[in-house]
Design a protein around this motif. Structure first.
Motif, PDB file in Angstrom:
ATOM      1  N   ALA A 163      29.740  40.695  49.661  1.00 21.92           N
ATOM      2  CA  ALA A 163      29.560  40.466  51.097  1.00 21.92           C
ATOM      3  C   ALA A 163      28.114  40.800  51.469  1.00 21.92           C
ATOM      4  O   ALA A 163      27.491  41.686  50.886  1.00 21.92           O
ATOM      5  N   GLY A 164      27.608  40.048  52.414  1.00 19.65           N
ATOM      6  CA  GLY A 164      26.264  40.302  52.899  1.00 19.65           C
ATOM      7  C   GLY A 164      26.228  40.151  54.403  1.00 19.65           C
ATOM      8  O   GLY A 164      27.279  40.039  55.043  1.00 19.65           O
ATOM      9  N   GLU A 165      25.071  40.114  54.946  1.00 19.25           N
ATOM     10  CA  GLU A 165      24.956  39.968  56.394  1.00 19.25           C
ATOM     11  C   GLU A 165      25.447  38.581  56.812  1.00 19.25           C
ATOM     12  O   GLU A 165      24.849  37.560  56.477  1.00 19.25           O
ATOM     13  N   GLY A 166      26.571  38.556  57.507  1.00 16.57           N
ATOM     14  CA  GLY A 166      27.141  37.297  57.977  1.00 16.57           C
ATOM     15  C   GLY A 166      27.949  36.529  56.944  1.00 16.57           C
ATOM     16  O   GLY A 166      28.419  35.423  57.226  1.00 16.57           O
ATOM     17  N   SER A 225      46.121  41.732  34.267  1.00  9.26           N
ATOM     18  CA  SER A 225      47.131  42.570  34.914  1.00  9.26           C
ATOM     19  C   SER A 225      47.289  42.096  36.355  1.00  9.26           C
ATOM     20  O   SER A 225      46.297  41.939  37.076  1.00  9.26           O
ATOM     21  N   PRO A 226      48.522  41.877  36.798  1.00  8.02           N
ATOM     22  CA  PRO A 226      48.731  41.410  38.174  1.00  8.02           C
ATOM     23  C   PRO A 226      48.566  42.519  39.196  1.00  8.02           C
ATOM     24  O   PRO A 226      48.660  43.714  38.867  1.00  8.02           O
ATOM     25  N   LYS A 227      48.299  42.134  40.432  1.00 10.15           N
ATOM     26  CA  LYS A 227      48.210  43.070  41.549  1.00 10.15           C
ATOM     27  C   LYS A 227      48.763  42.380  42.796  1.00 10.15           C
ATOM     28  O   LYS A 227      49.108  41.193  42.757  1.00 10.15           O
ATOM     29  N   MET A 228      48.862  43.109  43.879  1.00 10.39           N
ATOM     30  CA  MET A 228      49.271  42.481  45.132  1.00 10.39           C
ATOM     31  C   MET A 228      48.236  41.427  45.531  1.00 10.39           C
ATOM     32  O   MET A 228      47.036  41.601  45.315  1.00 10.39           O
ATOM     33  N   ASP A 229      48.715  40.328  46.095  1.00 12.35           N
ATOM     34  CA  ASP A 229      47.830  39.236  46.489  1.00 12.35           C
ATOM     35  C   ASP A 229      46.992  39.687  47.690  1.00 12.35           C
ATOM     36  O   ASP A 229      47.481  39.757  48.817  1.00 12.35           O
ATOM     37  N   ALA A 230      45.735  39.998  47.450  1.00 13.21           N
ATOM     38  CA  ALA A 230      44.871  40.523  48.506  1.00 13.21           C
ATOM     39  C   ALA A 230      43.435  40.555  48.009  1.00 13.21           C
ATOM     40  O   ALA A 230      43.172  40.507  46.799  1.00 13.21           O
ATOM     41  N   ALA A 259      33.823  43.564  50.505  1.00 12.56           N
ATOM     42  CA  ALA A 259      33.436  44.243  49.271  1.00 12.56           C
ATOM     43  C   ALA A 259      32.009  43.894  48.847  1.00 12.56           C
ATOM     44  O   ALA A 259      31.559  42.749  48.983  1.00 12.56           O
ATOM     45  N   THR A 260      31.332  44.877  48.307  1.00 10.79           N
ATOM     46  CA  THR A 260      30.008  44.646  47.722  1.00 10.79           C
ATOM     47  C   THR A 260      30.055  44.730  46.203  1.00 10.79           C
ATOM     48  O   THR A 260      29.061  44.452  45.535  1.00 10.79           O
ATOM     49  N   THR A 261      31.217  45.106  45.658  1.00 12.34           N
ATOM     50  CA  THR A 261      31.412  45.140  44.214  1.00 12.34           C
ATOM     51  C   THR A 261      32.756  44.491  43.888  1.00 12.34           C
ATOM     52  O   THR A 261      33.656  44.416  44.738  1.00 12.34           O
ATOM     53  N   ALA A 262      32.891  44.048  42.629  1.00 11.82           N
ATOM     54  CA  ALA A 262      34.158  43.456  42.199  1.00 11.82           C
ATOM     55  C   ALA A 262      35.287  44.469  42.268  1.00 11.82           C
ATOM     56  O   ALA A 262      36.433  44.111  42.559  1.00 11.82           O
ATOM     57  N   GLU A 263      34.954  45.738  42.017  1.00 10.46           N
ATOM     58  CA  GLU A 263      35.977  46.796  42.094  1.00 10.46           C
ATOM     59  C   GLU A 263      36.499  46.937  43.519  1.00 10.46           C
ATOM     60  O   GLU A 263      37.709  47.061  43.737  1.00 10.46           O
ATOM     61  N   GLU A 264      35.622  46.915  44.494  1.00  8.75           N
ATOM     62  CA  GLU A 264      36.044  47.009  45.889  1.00  8.75           C
ATOM     63  C   GLU A 264      36.864  45.781  46.303  1.00  8.75           C
ATOM     64  O   GLU A 264      37.787  45.885  47.110  1.00  8.75           O
ATOM     65  N   TYR A 265      36.552  44.641  45.721  1.00  8.65           N
ATOM     66  CA  TYR A 265      37.238  43.393  46.062  1.00  8.65           C
ATOM     67  C   TYR A 265      38.725  43.448  45.699  1.00  8.65           C
ATOM     68  O   TYR A 265      39.534  42.697  46.249  1.00  8.65           O
TER      69      TYR A 265
END
Length: 413
Positions: A138-141, A162-167, A172-178
C-alpha cells in the motif's frame, strides 16, 4: 503415566469410531451448537419464533435442504477438509467444491482460480514469485494488491500451500501484513492445520461423510483453451471424476454460471445434466445490456424461465435477494422472478445465508431487495422461512449450515 495412557485411549476412541462411521458412509453425528438458538433468541416474538423454540429438544438430522457453502466458512477456512467436516457435523446433506484447475490441469477446490493470494499463504512462501501479479505494498492513495492463480502452479506446488481465512489487509506494506484482514465477525481460531483438497479428494471425503455433492465449475481467469485444455474438456473432466469414483449421478448437482456448461452436461452427460444447476447471474449485467434482470419485471427475463426449462434446465440458483421483495405493508414476499420460475417448473436453490455477518445494518448485498425489513440477526430466520414456505426453494447454501439444518428439521423439510 498410566492415567495419561488411559486418558489418551479414551480420547482416541471417539475418533476411531467416527473414522469407522465415515468409512461406512454414515457420516458424523449432527449437532446444532449454539448459533441457531442465538438467532432464535434475537427474533421478534411471534408464531415463527414460537415454532422454532418448540424444536429446541429435537434430535438433529442431516438434511439435503441444508447445503454447505464452501463448507462452513463463517469460522473455518473455505474449501478445506476441516470446513467440510464442520458442515457435515452441522447436518449439511450436500457439500460444495468450487472447481478450478492448476497449470497441469488438475482439478482443485477453490472459490476462484485467482484467489490464492487471499485464501492461502502463497505470498509468504517461495512460490510467491510464480504469482501472476506479485505483491505490491500500500502507498499513498493505493491499496496493497496481488493476484495469484491456481493456474500459476502445478498440483504438486498447490499442495505446498497452507489455507487461511479468505481475507487481505489492503493497508499492508509487507506480504506478512497482507495475510490479515479477517472480518471481526469471523475468526482465525480454526486456521492452524487446515488442509486443501483436490476435487477428487473432496468426492472421497464427502462420500465418507454421508453427504451428496454440488461442484461448481468456476470461470477460468486464463484464456480458454488453456494449453489445449478447452472449456468442454474442463466441464467433462469434472463429471469424469464422479464417474471414476462410481458416484450415482442422482447424488450430484453440478453448477455453473455459464449456461453453456449446463447445456453441455444436459447434452453430453444427461444423467448428470438432469440435476445440473444454472447459477443465474444476469442481475450483474450492465444497465444497457438487454440481459439485465429486474426480479420484479418478467419482461426482462431473457431467456425466459420457460425457455430455460425447454433447454432441459431443471434447477436454477439465483442469490437470495432475487427471490424476494417487499409488499406494500413492508413484508417479505416472493418476487416475480420466483413466481415465474416456479410456474415454469424450475427447481430453485439459493445462496448464501449467513454470509453477511451481523444484520443490524440491513444485510448488505445478499438482502438488497428487502433491506428495509432487515435490522436484526433474527431476520436470518424470517427470510429463510419465506424462502422455504412461500418461494418453495429446494435447498439453501449457508456459511454456517447448522442454522439451516435446525430450521429444516423443525419444519420437517
Amino acid at each position: 503415566m498410566k492415567r495419561v495412557t488411559l486418558l489418551a485411549l479414551a480420547t482416541a476412541l471417539p475418533s476411531m469410531a467416527l473414522a469407522e462411521a465415515h468409512m461406512a458412509g454414515e457420516g458424523p453425528a449432527v449437532s446444532y451448537g449454539q448459533r441457531p438458538a442465538y438467532l432464535i433468541d434475537k427474533m421478534e416474538d411471534g408464531e415463527l419464533k414460537q415454532k422454532l423454540m418448540s424444536c429446541e429438544g429435537q434430535t438433529p438430522q442431516r438434511t439435503a435442504f441444508s447445503i454447505g457453502h464452501r463448507g462452513a466458512p463463517l469460522m473455518f477456512p473455505e474449501h478445506t477438509v476441516q470446513s467440510n467436516l464442520a458442515a457435515a457435523r452441522q447436518g449439511a446433506g450436500i457439500l460444495e467444491c468450487d472447481v478450478t484447475f492448476t497449470a497441469d490441469h488438475e482439478l482443485v477446490c477453490r472459490h476462484a482460480q485467482n484467489d490464492l493470494h487471499t485464501t492461502t499463504d502463497i505470498l509468504v512462501t517461495d512460490l510467491a514469485g510464480k504469482c501472476t501479479t506479485p505483491f505490491s505494498p500500500a502507498g499513498e492513495g493505493t491499496e496493497a494488491a496481488a493476484e495469484c492463480r491456481t493456474s500459476d502452479l502445478t498440483l504438486a506446488e498447490f499442495r505446498e500451500l497452507s489455507p487461511k481465512m479468505d481475507a487481505a489487509n489492503k493497508a499492508a506494506t509487507t506480504a506478512e501484513e497482507y495475510q490479515g484482514g479477517t472480518a471481526d465477525w469471523r475468526t482465525d481460531l480454526y486456521v492452524d492445520g487446515a488442509e486443501l483438497m483436490t476435487h477428487a479428494e473432496s468426492i472421497e471425503l464427502f462420500d465418507s461423510l454421508g453427504a451428496d455433492f454440488t461442484p461448481e465449475l468456476k470461470s477460468a481467469s486464463v484464456e480458454m483453451p488453456h494449453d489445449g485444455f478447452s472449456q468442454e474438456d474442463y466441464a467433462q473432466k469434472l463429471i469424469d471424476e464422479y464417474k471414476a469414483a462410481e458416484i450415482d449421478p442422482s447424488r450430484v448437482w453440478a453448477q455453473s454460471f455459464n449456461l453453456d456448461d449446463v447445456k453441455y452436461w444436459i447434452e453430453n452427460e444427461p444423467e448428470f445434466g438432469a440435476q445440473a444447476v444454472y447459477l443465474d447471474d444476469r442481475y450483474e449485467a450492465e444497465d444497457d445490456d438487454e440481459g439485465l434482470i429486474d426480479p420484479n419485471d418478467p419482461a426482462t427475463f431473457k431467456p425466459t424461465m420457460q425457455e430455460l426449462a425447454d433447454m432441459g434446465v431443471n434447477y436454477i440458483a439465483p442469490p437470495m435477494w432475487m427471490l424476494v421483495t417487499l409488499d406494500e405493508a413492508g413484508e417479505i414476499v416472493p418476487s416475480a422472478y420466483a413466481e415465474e420460475a416456479k410456474a415454469a417448473g424450475l427447481n430453485l436453490i439459493t445462496w448464501t445465508l449467513e454470509r453477511s455477518g451481523p444484520l443490524a445494518g440491513g444485510g448488505g448485498w445478499y438482502f438488497q431487495s428487502v433491506t428495509d425489513a432487515i435490522d436484526d440477526d433474527g431476520d436470518y430466520y424470517e427470510l429463510l422461512d419465506v424462502l422455504a414456505q412461500d418461494v418453495g426453494v429446494a435447498g439453501v447454501f449457508s456459511d454456517w449450515p447448522a442454522s439451516v439444518t435446525y430450521y429444516a428439521n423443525c419444519m420437517g423439510l
